[in-house]
Motif scaffolding. Structure first.
Motif, PDB file in Angstrom:
ATOM      1  N   UNK A 251       1.846  11.201  -3.878  1.00 53.74           N
ATOM      2  CA  UNK A 251       0.659  10.409  -3.604  1.00 53.74           C
ATOM      3  C   UNK A 251       0.704   9.161  -4.477  1.00 53.74           C
ATOM      4  N   UNK A 252      -0.236   8.259  -4.236  1.00 55.06           N
ATOM      5  CA  UNK A 252      -0.309   7.007  -4.971  1.00 55.06           C
ATOM      6  C   UNK A 252      -1.077   5.983  -4.161  1.00 55.06           C
ATOM      7  N   UNK A 253      -1.467   4.899  -4.801  1.00 57.86           N
ATOM      8  CA  UNK A 253      -2.241   3.876  -4.111  1.00 57.86           C
ATOM      9  C   UNK A 253      -1.374   2.984  -3.240  1.00 57.86           C
ATOM     10  N   UNK A 254      -0.119   2.808  -3.587  1.00 56.41           N
ATOM     11  CA  UNK A 254       0.774   1.938  -2.831  1.00 56.41           C
ATOM     12  C   UNK A 254       2.184   2.496  -2.882  1.00 56.41           C
ATOM     13  N   UNK A 255       2.935   2.274  -1.807  1.00 51.30           N
ATOM     14  CA  UNK A 255       4.341   2.659  -1.777  1.00 51.30           C
ATOM     15  C   UNK A 255       4.626   4.083  -1.366  1.00 51.30           C
TER      16      UNK A 255
ATOM     17  N   UNK B 193       8.462   8.028   0.149  1.00 53.70           N
ATOM     18  CA  UNK B 193       8.720   9.266   0.897  1.00 53.70           C
ATOM     19  C   UNK B 193       9.976   9.134   1.740  1.00 53.70           C
ATOM     20  N   UNK B 194      10.143   7.989   2.391  1.00 51.38           N
ATOM     21  CA  UNK B 194      11.343   7.769   3.204  1.00 51.38           C
ATOM     22  C   UNK B 194      12.603   7.762   2.345  1.00 51.38           C
ATOM     23  N   UNK B 195      12.525   7.179   1.140  1.00 54.91           N
ATOM     24  CA  UNK B 195      13.675   7.183   0.237  1.00 54.91           C
ATOM     25  C   UNK B 195      14.012   8.596  -0.220  1.00 54.91           C
ATOM     26  N   UNK B 196      12.993   9.347  -0.616  1.00 60.51           N
ATOM     27  CA  UNK B 196      13.219  10.729  -1.067  1.00 60.51           C
ATOM     28  C   UNK B 196      13.907  11.525   0.031  1.00 60.51           C
ATOM     29  N   UNK B 197      13.413  11.391   1.249  1.00 60.60           N
ATOM     30  CA  UNK B 197      13.982  12.152   2.359  1.00 60.60           C
ATOM     31  C   UNK B 197      15.440  11.778   2.607  1.00 60.60           C
TER      32      UNK B 197
ATOM     33  N   UNK C 138       9.204  17.354   2.401  1.00 57.34           N
ATOM     34  CA  UNK C 138       8.658  16.215   1.664  1.00 57.34           C
ATOM     35  C   UNK C 138       7.391  15.746   2.359  1.00 57.34           C
ATOM     36  N   UNK C 139       6.266  15.874   1.674  1.00 50.97           N
ATOM     37  CA  UNK C 139       4.964  15.600   2.286  1.00 50.97           C
ATOM     38  C   UNK C 139       4.214  14.511   1.531  1.00 50.97           C
ATOM     39  N   UNK C 140       3.802  13.495   2.246  1.00 50.20           N
ATOM     40  CA  UNK C 140       2.965  12.426   1.705  1.00 50.20           C
ATOM     41  C   UNK C 140       1.505  12.852   1.799  1.00 50.20           C
ATOM     42  N   UNK C 141       0.744  12.656   0.724  1.00 46.96           N
ATOM     43  CA  UNK C 141      -0.663  13.046   0.704  1.00 46.96           C
ATOM     44  C   UNK C 141      -1.536  11.829   0.441  1.00 46.96           C
ATOM     45  N   UNK C 142      -2.428  11.541   1.371  1.00 46.64           N
ATOM     46  CA  UNK C 142      -3.375  10.450   1.200  1.00 46.64           C
ATOM     47  C   UNK C 142      -4.739  10.984   0.804  1.00 46.64           C
ATOM     48  N   UNK C 143      -5.582  10.090   0.303  1.00 51.19           N
ATOM     49  CA  UNK C 143      -6.925  10.504  -0.113  1.00 51.19           C
ATOM     50  C   UNK C 143      -7.898   9.360   0.073  1.00 51.19           C
ATOM     51  N   UNK C 144      -9.097   9.689   0.512  1.00 47.93           N
ATOM     52  CA  UNK C 144     -10.180   8.720   0.599  1.00 47.93           C
ATOM     53  C   UNK C 144     -11.386   9.154  -0.228  1.00 47.93           C
ATOM     54  N   UNK C 145     -11.169  10.153  -1.068  1.00 49.32           N
ATOM     55  CA  UNK C 145     -12.255  10.613  -1.918  1.00 49.32           C
ATOM     56  C   UNK C 145     -11.807  11.752  -2.808  1.00 49.32           C
TER      57      UNK C 145
ATOM     58  N   UNK D 134       4.646  14.269  -7.206  1.00 49.34           N
ATOM     59  CA  UNK D 134       4.965  12.912  -7.648  1.00 49.34           C
ATOM     60  C   UNK D 134       3.744  12.014  -7.484  1.00 49.34           C
ATOM     61  N   UNK D 135       3.359  11.314  -8.550  1.00 45.31           N
ATOM     62  CA  UNK D 135       2.282  10.326  -8.482  1.00 45.31           C
ATOM     63  C   UNK D 135       2.878   8.962  -8.792  1.00 45.31           C
ATOM     64  N   UNK D 136       2.756   8.038  -7.854  1.00 48.89           N
ATOM     65  CA  UNK D 136       3.396   6.732  -7.973  1.00 48.89           C
ATOM     66  C   UNK D 136       2.601   5.749  -8.817  1.00 48.89           C
ATOM     67  N   UNK D 137       1.315   5.607  -8.523  1.00 46.71           N
ATOM     68  CA  UNK D 137       0.519   4.564  -9.162  1.00 46.71           C
ATOM     69  C   UNK D 137      -0.952   4.765  -8.849  1.00 46.71           C
ATOM     70  N   UNK D 138      -1.789   4.071  -9.594  1.00 44.76           N
ATOM     71  CA  UNK D 138      -3.228   4.013  -9.337  1.00 44.76           C
ATOM     72  C   UNK D 138      -3.577   2.542  -9.197  1.00 44.76           C
ATOM     73  N   UNK D 139      -3.893   2.139  -7.968  1.00 42.62           N
ATOM     74  CA  UNK D 139      -4.167   0.735  -7.698  1.00 42.62           C
ATOM     75  C   UNK D 139      -5.532   0.522  -7.086  1.00 42.62           C
TER      76      UNK D 139
END
Length: 471
Positions: A108-112, A117-121, A158-165, A182-187
């Motif tokens: 997860x992360x705010x950007x990227x 995820x595509x790179x990891x895969x 490999x699973x991408x997780x989004x969040x809106x709250x 994996x946590x990428x960033x907080x933006x």
């Protein structure tokens, strides 16, 4: 999906079977929510939306070979009936993941997120069969559907997780419990919905809280260059691996530079060795994404040389993310119109500046959504950055937010024809069609709701076939 009988599925989801002559019939195909994707042995998940009700397609999917329908009412064909389809889908995903022998990697992360995820895969599938989130299907429906596409042969999921709250990632991690997080960033993405970066950090950190302990094999992979993410180390019992350009990072980059075409090159350092990487992707921001992918791969047993080769050969798997097209007349079109937030917008502008050395550059930009009270300041900042990077011309497309982009450029010193505000996508296409010259580089980027991919596509088609319109 791993083969399960209709009777087993009904038990897992707490549903009742209807019009099923033989409950031992197995689902051997994919689990789908689009009736057009139904085929032999599939399970069709019938969601009732505002405009389309999946139950209306029940007969058609069974005729196409689907084993049954998962829905909320009997439909006259084989069906498993539940109170809530989304809850049932999550329960089925949780059951299948527990049955699999795969290692589950969540990020997860705010950007990227999607690019990483595509790179990891692409790196992990060199080691073993890998299933990963297609595109950005990272919510409470897309994530379980991806998990259910794994089979007995899958070794990495490999699973991408989004969040809106707050609570969203905890929910997703409960459906598909990860071993590596994996946590990428907080933006600033969705900052208007969250209310601030602290709240975003709270939500993103739910992923590391969901990991098993280090003794149980859990690993948290955190961005050492982001203070919000680095602080998440205290929120997990898992082993912690840091990545980044910081000297304290376990997986880091040295000697970062961009090629003449704007592609990053660097020396990759991991605890098991070092190796050189030159990426096919465009923009220095992909260095951080690559380091995140390298940290995951290292933790899962790949050598520095293996990782470096995979990163150097990896491409973009998801559409409209820094897609680069060279027209026959020498114009380069960079379609990054899938989505936008302040961090990704600035990264794209820097990539444009690197790609356009010695050439005219155009930034065709639109609204960044869901920024709340930060919207004016963030759009103004992007407009100013375009000027500081010496972008030849900023074309701000759309309403109020686009006007703020152009105003930022004006206030930074773009007083002549270096920036312009146009009303819509077609106006942008008309302007560009009349003013582009061979050798120019054009970046197109905005939030998904703006639909600026039509501008990029129109420019590409114009170069190949002649005059066309944005659609």
């Amino acid at each position: 999906m791993i083969a399960l009988s209709l009777a087993e599925i009904a038990e897992v989801v707490g549903g009742q079977t209807h019009d099923i002559p033989d409950p031992s019939v197995q689902v051997t195909g994919p689990v789908v929510r689009d009736s057009r994707e139904a085929g032999p042995g599939s399970l069709f998940v019938a969601f009732a939306g505002e405009r389309v009700d999946g139950h209306d397609f029940a007969a058609a999917v069974v005729e196409a070979g689907a084993a049954a329908v998962l829905g909320t009412r009997p439909v006259g064909v084989p069906a498993i009936v539940v109170d809530d389809v989304q809850t049932a889908l999550g329960a089925l995903a949780r059951h299948v993941v527990r049955r699999l022998g795969a290692t589950l990697v969540a990020l997860t992360g705010s950007a990227g997120k999607t690019s990483t995820k595509d790179l990891i895969a692409q790196v992990l599938r060199r080691k073993a069969p890998t299933v990963f989130t297609p595109g950005s299907l990272n919510n409470e429906i897309g994530l379980p559907l991806t998990a259910l596409s794994a089979t007995e042969e899958t070794r990495f999921l490999v699973l991408e997780m989004g969040a809106r709250g707050i609570g969203h990632i905890s929910y997703l991690a409960g459906l598909t419990p990860p071993k590596v997080g994996l946590v990428l960033n907080v933006g600033s993405a969705h900052i208007g919905e969250f209310g601030g970066r602290e709240q975003i950090a709270q939500a993103k950190g739910e992923l590391v809280e969901a990991l098993p302990s280090e003794a149980e094999g859990g690993t948290a992979i955190l961005n050492a260059d982001d203070p919000y993410v680095r602080a998440m180390a205290s929120r997990t019992k898992a082993k912690v691996i840091f990545f980044g350009e910081s000297g304290e990072a376990d997986v880091r980059a040295e000697n970062v530079r961009l090629t003449d075409t704007g592609q990053p090159s660097f020396r990759l350092h991991t605890p098991s060795g070092a190796s050189d990487v030159t990426m096919r992707l465009y923009g220095e921001h992909h260095v951080s994404n690559a380091l995140a992918a390298a940290a995951v791969a290292h933790e899962l047993g790949m050598s520095a040389d293996e990782i470096a080769v995979a990163l150097s050969e990896a491409g973009s798997l998801s559409r409209w993310r820094m897609e680069v097209t060279e027209r026959p007349d020498g114009v380069t079109v960079v379609n990054d119109a899938y989505n936008a937030n302040p961090e990704s917008m600035k990264a794209a502008l820097r990539a444009l500046a690197a790609m356009g050395k010695g050439r005219r550059t155009w930034a065709v930009l639109g609204k960044m959504a869901e920024l709340g009270d930060e919207a004016l300041a963030e759009h103004d900042a992007v407009g100013r950055l375009a000027v500081r990077l010496n972008v030849s011309k900023l074309v701000a497309v759309g309403g109020r937010e686009a006007a703020w982009l152009q105003l930022g450029a004006y206030n930074e010193g773009s007083w002549g024809e270096e920036s312009v505000h146009v009303s819509d996508a077609q106006a942008a296409v008309d302007l560009l069609r009349s003013e582009l010259r061979p050798g120019d580089v054009v970046l197109v980027k905005a939030s998904r709701s703006v639909g600026l991919e039509s501008v990029a596509q129109a420019l590409i088609e114009t170069g190949a076939e002649g005059e066309v319109s944005a659609r």
